[in-house]
Design a protein around this motif. Sequence first.
Motif, mmCIF file in Angstrom:
data_model
loop_
_atom_site.group_PDB
_atom_site.id
_atom_site.type_symbol
_atom_site.label_atom_id
_atom_site.label_comp_id
_atom_site.label_asym_id
_atom_site.label_seq_id
_atom_site.Cartn_x
_atom_site.Cartn_y
_atom_site.Cartn_z
ATOM 1 N N THR A 28 -17.066 -20.307 0.820
ATOM 2 C CA THR A 28 -15.964 -19.588 0.190
ATOM 3 C C THR A 28 -16.010 -18.111 0.551
ATOM 4 N N HIS A 29 -17.193 -17.526 0.509
ATOM 5 C CA HIS A 29 -17.334 -16.113 0.888
ATOM 6 C C HIS A 29 -17.021 -15.924 2.368
ATOM 7 N N GLN A 30 -17.453 -16.856 3.192
ATOM 8 C CA GLN A 30 -17.196 -16.763 4.635
ATOM 9 C C GLN A 30 -15.702 -16.770 4.939
ATOM 10 N N LEU A 31 -14.953 -17.601 4.232
ATOM 11 C CA LEU A 31 -13.514 -17.724 4.498
ATOM 12 C C LEU A 31 -12.679 -16.645 3.813
ATOM 13 N N TYR A 32 -13.046 -16.261 2.589
ATOM 14 C CA TYR A 32 -12.148 -15.447 1.772
ATOM 15 C C TYR A 32 -12.737 -14.116 1.309
ATOM 16 N N GLY A 33 -14.017 -13.890 1.580
ATOM 17 C CA GLY A 33 -14.614 -12.601 1.267
ATOM 18 C C GLY A 33 -14.398 -12.190 -0.179
ATOM 19 N N GLU A 34 -13.904 -10.967 -0.379
ATOM 20 C CA GLU A 34 -13.731 -10.418 -1.722
ATOM 21 C C GLU A 34 -12.535 -11.017 -2.465
ATOM 22 N N ALA A 35 -11.768 -11.850 -1.787
ATOM 23 C CA ALA A 35 -10.637 -12.493 -2.461
ATOM 24 C C ALA A 35 -11.092 -13.538 -3.469
ATOM 25 N N CYS A 36 -12.363 -13.922 -3.407
ATOM 26 C CA CYS A 36 -12.918 -14.890 -4.353
ATOM 27 C C CYS A 36 -14.245 -14.396 -4.908
ATOM 28 N N ARG A 37 -14.434 -14.593 -6.204
ATOM 29 C CA ARG A 37 -15.734 -14.346 -6.836
ATOM 30 C C ARG A 37 -16.274 -15.700 -7.295
ATOM 31 N N VAL A 38 -17.452 -16.062 -6.776
ATOM 32 C CA VAL A 38 -18.020 -17.369 -7.073
ATOM 33 C C VAL A 38 -19.260 -17.211 -7.939
ATOM 34 N N GLU A 39 -19.303 -17.970 -9.015
ATOM 35 C CA GLU A 39 -20.489 -18.006 -9.879
ATOM 36 C C GLU A 39 -20.996 -19.441 -9.945
ATOM 37 N N ILE A 40 -22.310 -19.605 -9.802
ATOM 38 C CA ILE A 40 -22.942 -20.912 -9.960
ATOM 39 C C ILE A 40 -23.656 -20.923 -11.304
ATOM 40 N N ALA A 41 -23.391 -21.934 -12.119
ATOM 41 C CA ALA A 41 -23.970 -21.970 -13.462
ATOM 42 C C ALA A 41 -24.457 -23.372 -13.801
ATOM 43 N N ASP A 42 -25.479 -23.407 -14.655
ATOM 44 C CA ASP A 42 -25.999 -24.665 -15.192
ATOM 45 C C ASP A 42 -25.749 -24.655 -16.706
ATOM 46 N N PRO A 43 -24.541 -24.989 -17.133
ATOM 47 C CA PRO A 43 -24.216 -24.885 -18.563
ATOM 48 C C PRO A 43 -25.004 -25.852 -19.430
#
Length: 389
Positions: A28-43
């Motif tokens: 996602t970062h490779q394709l869209y850079g700052e246009a996306c903020r990605v968070e990984i979570a273990d709820p």
Amino acid sequence: MTSKKILIVMSDTGGGHRSAAEAIAEATHQLYGEACRVEIADPWANHTPFPINRLGQLYGPLVNHSTILWKLIFRSTSNRRGMSILVRIFWPMVRKSLKDFFRQNNPDVIVSVHPVLTYFSIRALQEADLRISFVTVVTDLVSLHPLWLCPETDSCLVPTELARDRALDSGLPLEKVKVVGLPVGSKFAEGVGEKESLRDELGLERDRPTILVVGGGEGIGKVHKIARAIAKARINAQLVVVAGRNKRLRQRLEKVDWEIPTTVFGFVTNMRELMGASDVIVTKAGPSTISEALIIGLPILLSGFIPGQEEGNVEYVMNKGAGTLTEKPQLIAATLAQWLQPENETLTQMAQKAQRLGRPQAALDIAAEIFNLAQARSSSTQSLTLSRP
């Protein structure tokens, strides 16, 4: 343009779920850079009450030391009655925590890479009346637990055609199910160089056939026994053994006086290069390692599998001609000795079939699907309605 917020939910039950989440975030970062903020979570581990938040810690001991019990759990919950009991037990204990978690985060898209979190997340969104797009990324190759398969998901991305058939049979709409492959790190989409050059870079013997033995990121399974059986057979090859984060295993391996040239690694970040330098990999039937090997075109000798979710992986690899299953260390050594005979074409044929199955662009395709849903969120007015098991 306001950046889109992507929330990937996972659970550390085996390393494959986290590695899939990280591969999606990277793509996602490779394709869209700052246009996306990605968070990984273990709820489940970090936002549900005790003792529910500790259940994930039981997975490793169960699948490594109590496989019969794990098989019973998997199969008894893989039908409508078993799922209904499972949900009735756990939903009252996690419903408030999950609803609060999603309200606080309020992302544009939620991506689940874990079956338990797929069902319970969708149910939490429905009860909280949160209109958030939801993507299921299935990280099992063939044997899908029903918790993966919620028709209310906006998109269900699966790794194989067999997984797609399973999803459709369970009632998911055809337009929601797409075969994209299993997400792995972006390095695997770049290809690898010549074996001889990679061996030079890794400090291996350039012209000697190479056997790669791995036990996943945690170094589980019969890695030591398998490596010793191969070495004692004095196969005309060199051995590369990856112990992962298992420091005790690495120390045991490093103390051995090996009969054939052997290199021992701990946890590695250059698995693509190690696979590219090898002629065959010996591994348990984990979906991430299998998917990486297929992309490289590396023949696979499966040394074992977790009952339930990994059983279909074995059939997939064998039926497609990309490898075989041999569980006893001495038989593994004998099989490798036969495959590495100068006139034997088995490895060449397996390598060709494996590479045809590889999907190096999977993570990028998944990232594009997620971003498209994120952009469409503002125009969506339909909330989730959950089908109860």
